[in-house]
Design a protein around this motif. Structure first.
Motif, PDB file in Angstrom:
ATOM      1  N   SER A 146      36.240 146.305 -40.376  1.00 20.42           N
ATOM      2  CA  SER A 146      37.681 146.484 -40.057  1.00 20.42           C
ATOM      3  C   SER A 146      38.463 145.258 -40.622  1.00 20.42           C
ATOM      4  N   VAL A 147      37.831 144.059 -40.808  1.00 22.21           N
ATOM      5  CA  VAL A 147      38.503 142.998 -41.300  1.00 22.21           C
ATOM      6  C   VAL A 147      38.366 142.712 -42.893  1.00 22.21           C
ATOM      7  N   LEU A 148      37.314 142.594 -43.488  1.00 26.13           N
ATOM      8  CA  LEU A 148      37.099 142.448 -44.922  1.00 26.13           C
ATOM      9  C   LEU A 148      37.089 143.497 -45.594  1.00 26.13           C
ATOM     10  N   MET A 149      36.758 144.649 -45.407  1.00 27.35           N
ATOM     11  CA  MET A 149      36.866 146.056 -46.220  1.00 27.35           C
ATOM     12  C   MET A 149      37.960 146.663 -46.493  1.00 27.35           C
ATOM     13  N   PRO A 150      39.046 146.419 -45.586  1.00 22.64           N
ATOM     14  CA  PRO A 150      40.407 147.080 -45.928  1.00 22.64           C
ATOM     15  C   PRO A 150      40.972 146.493 -47.012  1.00 22.64           C
ATOM     16  N   PRO A 151      41.118 144.982 -47.328  1.00 21.17           N
ATOM     17  CA  PRO A 151      41.593 144.514 -48.541  1.00 21.17           C
ATOM     18  C   PRO A 151      40.727 144.756 -49.624  1.00 21.17           C
TER      19      PRO A 151
ATOM     20  N   ILE B 268      35.480 153.744 -59.025  1.00 18.70           N
ATOM     21  CA  ILE B 268      34.465 153.369 -58.332  1.00 18.70           C
ATOM     22  C   ILE B 268      34.662 154.108 -56.790  1.00 18.70           C
ATOM     23  N   HIS B 269      33.375 154.801 -56.453  1.00 20.26           N
ATOM     24  CA  HIS B 269      33.273 155.473 -55.163  1.00 20.26           C
ATOM     25  C   HIS B 269      32.477 154.474 -54.313  1.00 20.26           C
ATOM     26  N   LEU B 270      33.107 154.230 -53.349  1.00 20.77           N
ATOM     27  CA  LEU B 270      32.567 153.251 -52.194  1.00 20.77           C
ATOM     28  C   LEU B 270      32.007 154.025 -50.816  1.00 20.77           C
ATOM     29  N   GLU B 271      30.891 153.727 -50.590  1.00 26.11           N
ATOM     30  CA  GLU B 271      30.349 154.470 -49.231  1.00 26.11           C
ATOM     31  C   GLU B 271      29.979 153.071 -48.574  1.00 26.11           C
ATOM     32  N   MET B 272      30.444 153.408 -47.114  1.00 22.94           N
ATOM     33  CA  MET B 272      30.115 152.178 -46.059  1.00 22.94           C
ATOM     34  C   MET B 272      29.590 152.539 -45.320  1.00 22.94           C
TER      35      MET B 272
ATOM     36  N   ASP C 136      28.725 154.605 -58.100  1.00 15.53           N
ATOM     37  CA  ASP C 136      28.747 154.790 -56.725  1.00 15.53           C
ATOM     38  C   ASP C 136      28.099 153.492 -56.230  1.00 15.53           C
ATOM     39  N   ILE C 137      28.837 152.896 -55.078  1.00 18.28           N
ATOM     40  CA  ILE C 137      28.698 151.470 -54.535  1.00 18.28           C
ATOM     41  C   ILE C 137      28.526 151.887 -52.994  1.00 18.28           C
ATOM     42  N   SER C 138      27.460 151.340 -52.539  1.00 23.85           N
ATOM     43  CA  SER C 138      27.207 151.376 -51.039  1.00 23.85           C
ATOM     44  C   SER C 138      27.029 150.045 -50.395  1.00 23.85           C
ATOM     45  N   ILE C 139      27.735 149.749 -49.358  1.00 23.03           N
ATOM     46  CA  ILE C 139      27.781 148.345 -48.626  1.00 23.03           C
ATOM     47  C   ILE C 139      27.484 148.722 -47.108  1.00 23.03           C
ATOM     48  N   SER C 140      26.616 147.879 -46.863  1.00 27.12           N
ATOM     49  CA  SER C 140      26.055 147.967 -45.338  1.00 27.12           C
ATOM     50  C   SER C 140      26.674 147.090 -44.657  1.00 27.12           C
TER      51      SER C 140
ATOM     52  N   ARG D 176      19.215 151.365 -50.313  1.00 27.54           N
ATOM     53  CA  ARG D 176      20.267 152.281 -49.685  1.00 27.54           C
ATOM     54  C   ARG D 176      21.538 151.381 -49.893  1.00 27.54           C
ATOM     55  N   ALA D 177      21.652 150.039 -49.953  1.00 27.40           N
ATOM     56  CA  ALA D 177      22.752 149.352 -50.009  1.00 27.40           C
ATOM     57  C   ALA D 177      22.750 148.422 -51.238  1.00 27.40           C
TER      58      ALA D 177
END
Length: 303
Positions: free
Chosen positions: A110-115, A127-131, A99-103, A146-147
């Motif tokens: 909107s720009v980096l995380m889609p790709p 991998i489970h991603l939480e933004m 489980d990965i968390s990105i702040s 937390r991140a």
């Protein structure tokens, strides 16, 4: 060495880290699947060992002492190394499970995380991603656990946190396509006399262009504000409002709003930060590489 400190084990340090991250004995106990009294006993042992209260009551919540924050920062590094040593020598994204968390700010989400998300789904489906929304609170997200990674324009200079600049985006102005200011380049005088909508991002952050206006002893008439850039295509059409924001965000609204260069020189950085405990984590290193690749693929912004 303090005799009591010599009896502290990794399990106790993990409990300390978890209480610090959750800000609650109850939540830490639930996550550890133990009684709250067990967590309280462990923290009491650590209090005696470190000769510090570690956590103090603030109404219905608890707050970590400054000494506790320093200890947890060191504990994160130690436990990170232990966890890394216990990981397989070869990292295989295809079979990784975590489980990965990105702040991240709106720009990064909107720009980096889609790709990045597309790459994750192709290469590492386990991998489970939480933004989570992060801006001026990104440092706290990293220090509290937390991140695992933070993407923010706010510079973080803190022991135990590493960072790297990913890209820079200049500011532009967006407005209704019928706004008279669309007829030509917007001058500083026209910009200053316009009616403005300001994105305040819901944090104690003053946009770069406003900081530069302050230095030039210029003021603007702010008649509306919003915390979310995604509101702009709904709020600006049919009004005389002008909004300045990073071009990488503005280009998303090009079909509905007019975009002009901002007459006040300003740009925002996107910086990536990660905690020392994950600096040598194969998974975190791989994920940081995906984010760097995404940043490198972003089309150049308008000058």
């Amino acid at each position: 060495m303090n005799a009591q400190l010599s009896n502290i084990d990794f399990a106790a340090l993990r409990t300390l880290r978890l209480v610090f991250r959750r800000g609650s004995f109850t939540e830490a106990a639930a996550e550890l699947n133990v009684n709250q009294s067990t967590v309280s006993y462990t923290i009491d042992r650590l209090r005696r060992a470190f000769d510090d209260p570690l956590f103090v009551r603030q109404g219905a919540t608890i707050a970590a002492t400054d000494r506790c924050r320093d200890i947890v920062s060191s504990v994160e590094v130690v436990l990170g190394e232990i966890e890394r040593a216990a990981s397989p020598a070869e990292f295989d994204p295809a079979v990784a499970s975590a489980d990965i968390s990105i702040s991240a700010t709106y720009l990064s989400r909107s720009v980096l995380m889609p790709p990045v998300l597309r790459a994750l789904r192709r290469a590492s489906p386990g991998i489970h991603l939480e933004m989570i929304t992060g801006f001026t609170n990104a440092k706290d997200h990293l220090l509290s656990g937390r991140a695992d990674i933070a993407l923010t324009p706010v510079s973080i200079e803190e022991s135990g946190i590493y960072g790297k600049r990913l890209l820079t985006s200049p500011y532009v102005c967006v407005m209704d396509k019928a706004n008279p200011l669309t007829k030509g380049p917007v001058s500083v005088a026209e910009f200053a006399s316009a009616r403005h909508l300001v994105i305040h991002y819901g944090a104690t952050w003053r946009p770069i262009y406003l900081q530069n206006l302050d230095q030039a002893a210029e003021t603007i008439d702010v008649v509306a504000s919003t915390p979310d850039p995604a509101d702009l295509p709904h709020l600006i059409p049919g009004t005389d409002l002008v909004c300045a924001l990073p071009e990488l965000i503005a280009r998303q609204f090009a079909s509905r709003l007019h975009i002009s260069p901002c007459p006040v020189p300003a740009a925002t950085d996107v910086q990536m930060y990660w905690p020392a405990r994950l600096n040598r984590s194969p998974l975190n290193e791989w994920l940081r590489g995906l984010i760097e690749d995404a940043a490198a693929s972003v089309e150049p912004t308008m000058a």
